[in-house]
Motif scaffolding. Sequence first.
Motif, PDB file in Angstrom:
ATOM      1  N   LEU A  48      77.737  36.991   4.780  1.00 33.60           N
ATOM      2  CA  LEU A  48      78.751  35.965   5.013  1.00 33.60           C
ATOM      3  C   LEU A  48      78.369  35.071   6.184  1.00 33.60           C
ATOM      4  CD1 LEU A  48      81.943  38.139   4.473  1.00 33.60           C
ATOM      5  CD2 LEU A  48      81.104  36.323   2.971  1.00 33.60           C
ATOM      6  N   TYR A  49      77.793  35.656   7.218  1.00 34.32           N
ATOM      7  CA  TYR A  49      77.340  34.859   8.363  1.00 34.32           C
ATOM      8  C   TYR A  49      76.286  33.850   7.912  1.00 34.32           C
ATOM      9  CZ  TYR A  49      75.310  33.577  12.853  1.00 34.32           C
ATOM     10  OH  TYR A  49      74.852  32.856  13.923  1.00 34.32           O
ATOM     11  N   GLY A  50      75.344  34.286   7.089  1.00 36.19           N
ATOM     12  CA  GLY A  50      74.306  33.387   6.593  1.00 36.19           C
ATOM     13  C   GLY A  50      74.872  32.279   5.723  1.00 36.19           C
ATOM     14  N   ILE A  51      75.870  32.613   4.903  1.00 30.16           N
ATOM     15  CA  ILE A  51      76.510  31.614   4.039  1.00 30.16           C
ATOM     16  C   ILE A  51      77.195  30.545   4.877  1.00 30.16           C
ATOM     17  CG2 ILE A  51      78.443  31.292   2.436  1.00 30.16           C
ATOM     18  CD1 ILE A  51      77.645  34.059   1.242  1.00 30.16           C
ATOM     19  N   LEU A  52      77.910  30.960   5.916  1.00 25.84           N
ATOM     20  CA  LEU A  52      78.592  30.003   6.781  1.00 25.84           C
ATOM     21  C   LEU A  52      77.589  29.161   7.571  1.00 25.84           C
ATOM     22  CD1 LEU A  52      81.219  28.854   7.818  1.00 25.84           C
ATOM     23  CD2 LEU A  52      81.371  30.747   9.451  1.00 25.84           C
ATOM     24  N   ARG A  53      76.514  29.781   8.013  1.00 19.83           N
ATOM     25  CA  ARG A  53      75.467  29.048   8.730  1.00 19.83           C
ATOM     26  C   ARG A  53      74.867  27.963   7.835  1.00 19.83           C
ATOM     27  NH1 ARG A  53      71.056  32.864   9.310  1.00 19.83           N
ATOM     28  NH2 ARG A  53      70.774  32.197   7.146  1.00 19.83           N
ATOM     29  N   ASP A  54      74.637  28.300   6.552  1.00 19.33           N
ATOM     30  CA  ASP A  54      74.079  27.318   5.614  1.00 19.33           C
ATOM     31  C   ASP A  54      75.043  26.162   5.393  1.00 19.33           C
ATOM     32  OD1 ASP A  54      71.841  28.909   5.386  1.00 19.33           O
ATOM     33  OD2 ASP A  54      72.430  29.787   3.465  1.00 19.33           O
ATOM     34  N   PHE A  55      76.327  26.472   5.340  1.00 19.03           N
ATOM     35  CA  PHE A  55      77.329  25.412   5.155  1.00 19.03           C
ATOM     36  C   PHE A  55      77.332  24.458   6.342  1.00 19.03           C
ATOM     37  CE2 PHE A  55      81.692  24.046   6.266  1.00 19.03           C
ATOM     38  CZ  PHE A  55      81.850  23.082   5.274  1.00 19.03           C
ATOM     39  N   PHE A  56      77.285  24.991   7.542  1.00 13.69           N
ATOM     40  CA  PHE A  56      77.279  24.116   8.723  1.00 13.69           C
ATOM     41  C   PHE A  56      75.979  23.293   8.791  1.00 13.69           C
ATOM     42  CE2 PHE A  56      80.524  27.015  10.884  1.00 13.69           C
ATOM     43  CZ  PHE A  56      81.544  26.100  10.685  1.00 13.69           C
ATOM     44  N   THR A  57      74.894  23.840   8.286  1.00 13.09           N
ATOM     45  CA  THR A  57      73.652  23.065   8.203  1.00 13.09           C
ATOM     46  C   THR A  57      73.840  21.881   7.258  1.00 13.09           C
ATOM     47  OG1 THR A  57      72.279  25.013   8.642  1.00 13.09           O
ATOM     48  CG2 THR A  57      71.206  23.134   7.579  1.00 13.09           C
ATOM     49  N   PHE A  58      74.514  22.124   6.126  1.00 15.01           N
ATOM     50  CA  PHE A  58      74.819  21.061   5.167  1.00 15.01           C
ATOM     51  C   PHE A  58      75.716  20.001   5.795  1.00 15.01           C
ATOM     52  CE2 PHE A  58      78.092  19.420   2.285  1.00 15.01           C
ATOM     53  CZ  PHE A  58      77.337  18.804   1.299  1.00 15.01           C
ATOM     54  N   SER A  59      76.681  20.437   6.603  1.00 20.89           N
ATOM     55  CA  SER A  59      77.686  19.514   7.136  1.00 20.89           C
ATOM     56  C   SER A  59      77.181  18.666   8.301  1.00 20.89           C
ATOM     57  CB  SER A  59      78.919  20.296   7.602  1.00 20.89           C
ATOM     58  OG  SER A  59      78.625  21.056   8.770  1.00 20.89           O
TER      59      SER A  59
END
Length: 249
Positions: A48-59
Amino acid sequence: MNTYLVYDSGTGGAWFSLQLLALRKATHVIFYADTAHFPLGLKNETELYGILRDFFTFSSPLKVDGIFLACNTISSVYLRYWPLFKKNMETSIPIFHTYSYHEGLPKLQKPLILATQSTVDARIYTYFTGGKGVEVSATKLIDAVQRNNSELAQALVHNICEYAKKERFSDIVLGCTHLSEVAGLFAEEGFRTYDPLGRILENLTAESPSDGGDLSLTLHATGSYDDVLNYVRRKASFLPEEVLLNADK
């Protein structure tokens, strides 16, 4: 003209995105549907931490006025690690999570909290309700909503309400954003609901008059967007026909 970025794993965030537009809380919404990782509630904290990190990279390169984590599971991860995320992000964009407006939770007498297994394990709702709430996994109901299986969803809501009546629960807390879509079914069964997404909407001011202005929705999906796209098309009758709904994998 407010532009908001919304994160969720499926139709819960789609419901919220459409409400932002329907209530004129925004004029442009970018909905990041993380369908490749649905259901999030069965994943471990490292994933879940990695998923959220990827989202913030996208944003990070986007020019938006606010980010909404319209997912309790991801919001729980953000609450635990927000200093680290804030430190690594290059933007000061406001970030709202599902616990942003939680002041009403301690006032509930004996709430039944429906959530993903990950949210139940995090025990955040137990904290915000002062230990008065009982958290249960509602994976089957969440999946029924995601798959648009209305008959199964209605049956599951009825079973939950029968249990809630037997145990004398005072309220139903919709601890997964998918459940905002079936809030009306709980009301039909005679239960009050506490909806975190509804609380967020109440605290946002309208962006423009209800009878004017252009609206647009951009859909970005990490996996298949079919379910989400079909949901949006069914529910978005208020959007002008000329609005381009971008489906971007």
